[in-house]
Design a protein around this motif. Structure first.
Motif, mmCIF file in Angstrom:
data_model
loop_
_atom_site.group_PDB
_atom_site.id
_atom_site.type_symbol
_atom_site.label_atom_id
_atom_site.label_comp_id
_atom_site.label_asym_id
_atom_site.label_seq_id
_atom_site.Cartn_x
_atom_site.Cartn_y
_atom_site.Cartn_z
ATOM 1 N N LEU A 267 0.834 -1.200 0.000
ATOM 2 C CA LEU A 267 0.000 0.000 0.000
ATOM 3 C C LEU A 267 0.870 1.253 0.000
ATOM 4 C CD1 LEU A 267 -2.783 1.344 0.177
ATOM 5 C CD2 LEU A 267 -2.641 1.079 2.665
ATOM 6 N N GLY A 268 1.900 1.248 0.824
ATOM 7 C CA GLY A 268 2.811 2.390 0.850
ATOM 8 C C GLY A 268 3.535 2.592 -0.467
ATOM 9 N N LYS A 269 3.884 1.501 -1.114
ATOM 10 C CA LYS A 269 4.621 1.584 -2.382
ATOM 11 C C LYS A 269 3.711 1.883 -3.572
ATOM 12 C CE LYS A 269 8.515 -1.268 -1.068
ATOM 13 N NZ LYS A 269 9.532 -0.250 -1.281
ATOM 14 N N SER A 270 2.391 1.751 -3.392
ATOM 15 C CA SER A 270 1.470 1.968 -4.509
ATOM 16 C C SER A 270 1.288 3.443 -4.852
ATOM 17 C CB SER A 270 0.097 1.357 -4.196
ATOM 18 O OG SER A 270 -0.617 2.168 -3.271
ATOM 19 N N GLN A 271 1.740 4.322 -3.977
ATOM 20 C CA GLN A 271 1.614 5.766 -4.173
ATOM 21 C C GLN A 271 0.178 6.151 -4.537
ATOM 22 O OE1 GLN A 271 4.713 7.209 -6.779
ATOM 23 N NE2 GLN A 271 6.323 6.550 -5.371
ATOM 24 N N GLY A 272 -0.724 5.800 -3.619
ATOM 25 C CA GLY A 272 -2.136 6.146 -3.835
ATOM 26 C C GLY A 272 -2.778 5.359 -4.959
ATOM 27 N N PHE A 273 -2.378 4.116 -5.106
ATOM 28 C CA PHE A 273 -2.893 3.214 -6.134
ATOM 29 C C PHE A 273 -2.557 3.692 -7.549
ATOM 30 C CE2 PHE A 273 -6.108 2.581 -2.644
ATOM 31 C CZ PHE A 273 -5.571 1.394 -2.198
ATOM 32 N N THR A 274 -1.454 4.393 -7.705
ATOM 33 C CA THR A 274 -1.051 4.852 -9.039
ATOM 34 C C THR A 274 -0.014 3.941 -9.674
ATOM 35 O OG1 THR A 274 0.673 6.310 -8.149
ATOM 36 C CG2 THR A 274 -1.524 7.279 -8.471
ATOM 37 N N LYS A 275 0.558 3.011 -8.908
ATOM 38 C CA LYS A 275 1.530 2.059 -9.455
ATOM 39 C C LYS A 275 0.867 0.686 -9.505
ATOM 40 C CE LYS A 275 5.788 4.357 -8.460
ATOM 41 N NZ LYS A 275 7.190 4.094 -8.245
ATOM 42 N N LEU A 276 0.908 0.065 -10.674
ATOM 43 C CA LEU A 276 0.155 -1.162 -10.921
ATOM 44 C C LEU A 276 0.550 -2.312 -10.000
ATOM 45 C CD1 LEU A 276 -1.882 -2.846 -12.536
ATOM 46 C CD2 LEU A 276 -0.022 -3.358 -14.141
ATOM 47 N N TRP A 277 1.810 -2.739 -10.018
ATOM 48 C CA TRP A 277 2.164 -3.962 -9.309
ATOM 49 C C TRP A 277 2.049 -3.844 -7.799
ATOM 50 C CZ3 TRP A 277 1.146 -8.035 -11.643
ATOM 51 C CH2 TRP A 277 1.308 -8.128 -13.010
ATOM 52 N N PRO A 278 2.461 -2.744 -7.193
ATOM 53 C CA PRO A 278 2.200 -2.636 -5.756
ATOM 54 C C PRO A 278 0.701 -2.652 -5.433
ATOM 55 C CG PRO A 278 3.921 -1.108 -6.376
ATOM 56 C CD PRO A 278 3.356 -1.679 -7.654
ATOM 57 N N THR A 279 -0.115 -2.081 -6.319
ATOM 58 C CA THR A 279 -1.561 -2.089 -6.106
ATOM 59 C C THR A 279 -2.119 -3.505 -6.216
ATOM 60 O OG1 THR A 279 -1.748 0.182 -6.923
ATOM 61 C CG2 THR A 279 -3.762 -1.156 -6.938
ATOM 62 N N VAL A 280 -1.635 -4.267 -7.186
ATOM 63 C CA VAL A 280 -2.071 -5.662 -7.339
ATOM 64 C C VAL A 280 -1.644 -6.484 -6.120
ATOM 65 C CG1 VAL A 280 -1.727 -7.777 -8.690
ATOM 66 C CG2 VAL A 280 -2.122 -5.592 -9.859
ATOM 67 N N ILE A 281 -0.402 -6.315 -5.688
ATOM 68 C CA ILE A 281 0.091 -7.047 -4.513
ATOM 69 C C ILE A 281 -0.716 -6.663 -3.279
ATOM 70 C CG2 ILE A 281 2.073 -7.323 -2.960
ATOM 71 C CD1 ILE A 281 3.830 -7.041 -5.536
ATOM 72 N N PHE A 282 -1.039 -5.379 -3.155
ATOM 73 C CA PHE A 282 -1.883 -4.926 -2.055
ATOM 74 C C PHE A 282 -3.221 -5.660 -2.065
ATOM 75 C CE2 PHE A 282 -5.573 -2.255 -1.099
ATOM 76 C CZ PHE A 282 -5.427 -2.117 0.275
ATOM 77 N N GLY A 283 -3.901 -5.677 -3.211
ATOM 78 C CA GLY A 283 -5.225 -6.291 -3.293
ATOM 79 C C GLY A 283 -5.210 -7.782 -3.000
ATOM 80 N N VAL A 284 -4.275 -8.489 -3.588
ATOM 81 C CA VAL A 284 -4.174 -9.940 -3.376
ATOM 82 C C VAL A 284 -3.794 -10.224 -1.919
ATOM 83 C CG1 VAL A 284 -2.875 -12.018 -4.005
ATOM 84 C CG2 VAL A 284 -3.659 -10.449 -5.785
ATOM 85 N N GLY A 285 -2.819 -9.471 -1.408
ATOM 86 C CA GLY A 285 -2.391 -9.667 -0.023
ATOM 87 C C GLY A 285 -3.502 -9.373 0.961
ATOM 88 N N LEU A 286 -4.263 -8.311 0.705
ATOM 89 C CA LEU A 286 -5.368 -7.941 1.585
ATOM 90 C C LEU A 286 -6.443 -9.020 1.627
ATOM 91 C CD1 LEU A 286 -6.728 -5.713 3.354
ATOM 92 C CD2 LEU A 286 -7.828 -4.939 1.253
#
Length: 104
Positions: free
Chosen positions: A20-39
């Motif tokens: 979530l921290g690395k997604s920069q407000g959900f603007t970066k694809l892979w950190p956002t995907v990892i966030f969603g799957v991990g959550l």
């Protein structure tokens, strides 16, 4: 089995929090995907574990594991400063999590 799933879910909490921290407000694809799957995986594991572990104990252990690992990751790789006080405070969280498990 519930305790193993709970511990794995706590680890996944650290994964999604870091992503979530690395997604920069959900603007970066892979950190956002990892966030969603991990959550989803973390919450699913927590839900499974809470079928047999009391909610107060289970939630505290889950949060404690996730918070500790997230802080350790931040100090190790994220540029958050390391200090003896911070390390001792993280050890305090770990000790409390172990204490909750032992008294269950």
């Amino acid at each position: 089995m519930s305790w193993i799933v709970l511990i794995a879910s706590g680890v996944l909490e650290a994964v999604w929090a870091t992503a979530l921290g690395k997604s920069q407000g959900f603007t970066k694809l892979w950190p956002t995907v990892i966030f969603g799957v991990g959550l989803i995986a973390s919450m699913g594991g927590l839900a499974y574990a809470l079928r047999t572990i009391p909610v107060g104990t289970g939630y505290a252990v889950w949060v404690g594991i996730g918070a500790s690992l997230t802080v350790i990751y931040g100090m190790t790789f994220g540029g958050e400063g390391f200090s003896l006080v911070r390390a001792l405070l993280v050890l305090g969280i770990v000790a409390c999590v172990i204490g909750l498990k032992l008294t269950h």
